[in-house]
Design a protein around this motif. Sequence first.
Motif, short mmCIF file in Angstrom:
data_model
loop_
_atom_site.label_atom_id
_atom_site.label_comp_id
_atom_site.label_asym_id
_atom_site.label_seq_id
_atom_site.Cartn_x
_atom_site.Cartn_y
_atom_site.Cartn_z
N LYS A 182 0.83 -1.21 0.00
CA LYS A 182 0.00 0.00 0.00
C LYS A 182 0.86 1.25 0.00
CE LYS A 182 -4.03 -1.98 2.30
NZ LYS A 182 -4.87 -1.95 3.51
N ASP A 183 1.88 1.28 0.83
CA ASP A 183 2.80 2.43 0.86
C ASP A 183 3.53 2.58 -0.48
OD1 ASP A 183 2.11 3.01 3.47
OD2 ASP A 183 3.85 1.98 4.34
N TRP A 184 3.88 1.46 -1.07
CA TRP A 184 4.56 1.44 -2.36
C TRP A 184 3.69 2.08 -3.44
CZ3 TRP A 184 4.08 -2.33 -6.62
CH2 TRP A 184 5.17 -2.32 -7.50
N VAL A 185 2.42 1.71 -3.45
CA VAL A 185 1.50 2.27 -4.44
C VAL A 185 1.36 3.78 -4.24
CG1 VAL A 185 -0.91 2.27 -5.24
CG2 VAL A 185 0.27 0.10 -4.83
N LYS A 186 1.30 4.22 -3.00
CA LYS A 186 1.24 5.66 -2.74
C LYS A 186 2.47 6.36 -3.31
CE LYS A 186 -1.39 5.33 1.54
NZ LYS A 186 -1.33 5.44 3.00
N ASP A 187 3.64 5.75 -3.13
CA ASP A 187 4.87 6.33 -3.67
C ASP A 187 4.86 6.35 -5.20
OD1 ASP A 187 5.82 6.80 -1.12
OD2 ASP A 187 7.11 5.01 -1.09
N LEU A 188 4.34 5.29 -5.80
CA LEU A 188 4.24 5.25 -7.26
C LEU A 188 3.30 6.35 -7.77
CD1 LEU A 188 4.00 1.41 -7.95
CD2 LEU A 188 5.91 2.92 -8.54
N LYS A 189 2.20 6.56 -7.06
CA LYS A 189 1.25 7.60 -7.46
C LYS A 189 1.89 8.99 -7.35
CE LYS A 189 -3.02 5.15 -6.38
NZ LYS A 189 -4.20 5.09 -5.49
N ARG A 190 2.63 9.21 -6.27
CA ARG A 190 3.32 10.50 -6.10
C ARG A 190 4.35 10.72 -7.22
NH1 ARG A 190 4.64 9.04 -0.55
NH2 ARG A 190 2.66 9.12 0.50
N PHE A 191 5.09 9.68 -7.53
CA PHE A 191 6.08 9.76 -8.59
C PHE A 191 5.40 10.07 -9.92
CE2 PHE A 191 8.47 8.02 -12.09
CZ PHE A 191 9.77 8.41 -11.82
N LYS A 192 4.34 9.35 -10.21
CA LYS A 192 3.61 9.56 -11.47
C LYS A 192 3.13 11.00 -11.58
CE LYS A 192 -0.51 8.23 -13.96
NZ LYS A 192 -1.87 8.44 -13.62
#
Length: 102
Positions: free
Chosen positions: A65-75
Motif C-alpha cells: 500500500k505504501d509502495w502504491v502511494k509512492d508510485l502515485k506520487r512519482f507519477k
Amino acid sequence: MTLHDICQEVTEVEEGLIYGQISFNYDNLMSAMKPGHPADLLDDIIQEVGWDALEGKPVELSRVKDWVKDLKRFKAAFKVKELSLPIKHATEYIKEQESLLR
C-alpha cells in the motif's frame, strides 16, 4: 496478476525512462529540488517491495500500500502516464489480497 508481474511492469517503465523511450516532466517542486533523473528515483521506489517480490518472498500488504502511494506520487510529480497500468494492477492486487484476508 502477481506482485512479481507488477514489479516487472514498473521495471519496464524505469527502463523506458533510462533509454529515453518514455518522456517525463518535472513539476515546480521537483525543478526546485533538482532530485536527479527520474529513473534513479523510480529505482529507489521499486526496491521498497521489488527485491522481495521478484525473489518470491512474501511482502506485507501494508508495504505494498505504501509502495502504491509512492508510485502515485512519482507519477504525478514527473507526469509519467505509463505508470497508470502498473498502479491499476497493484491496486487490484491489494483489493484481492484484502478480500482473501476477510
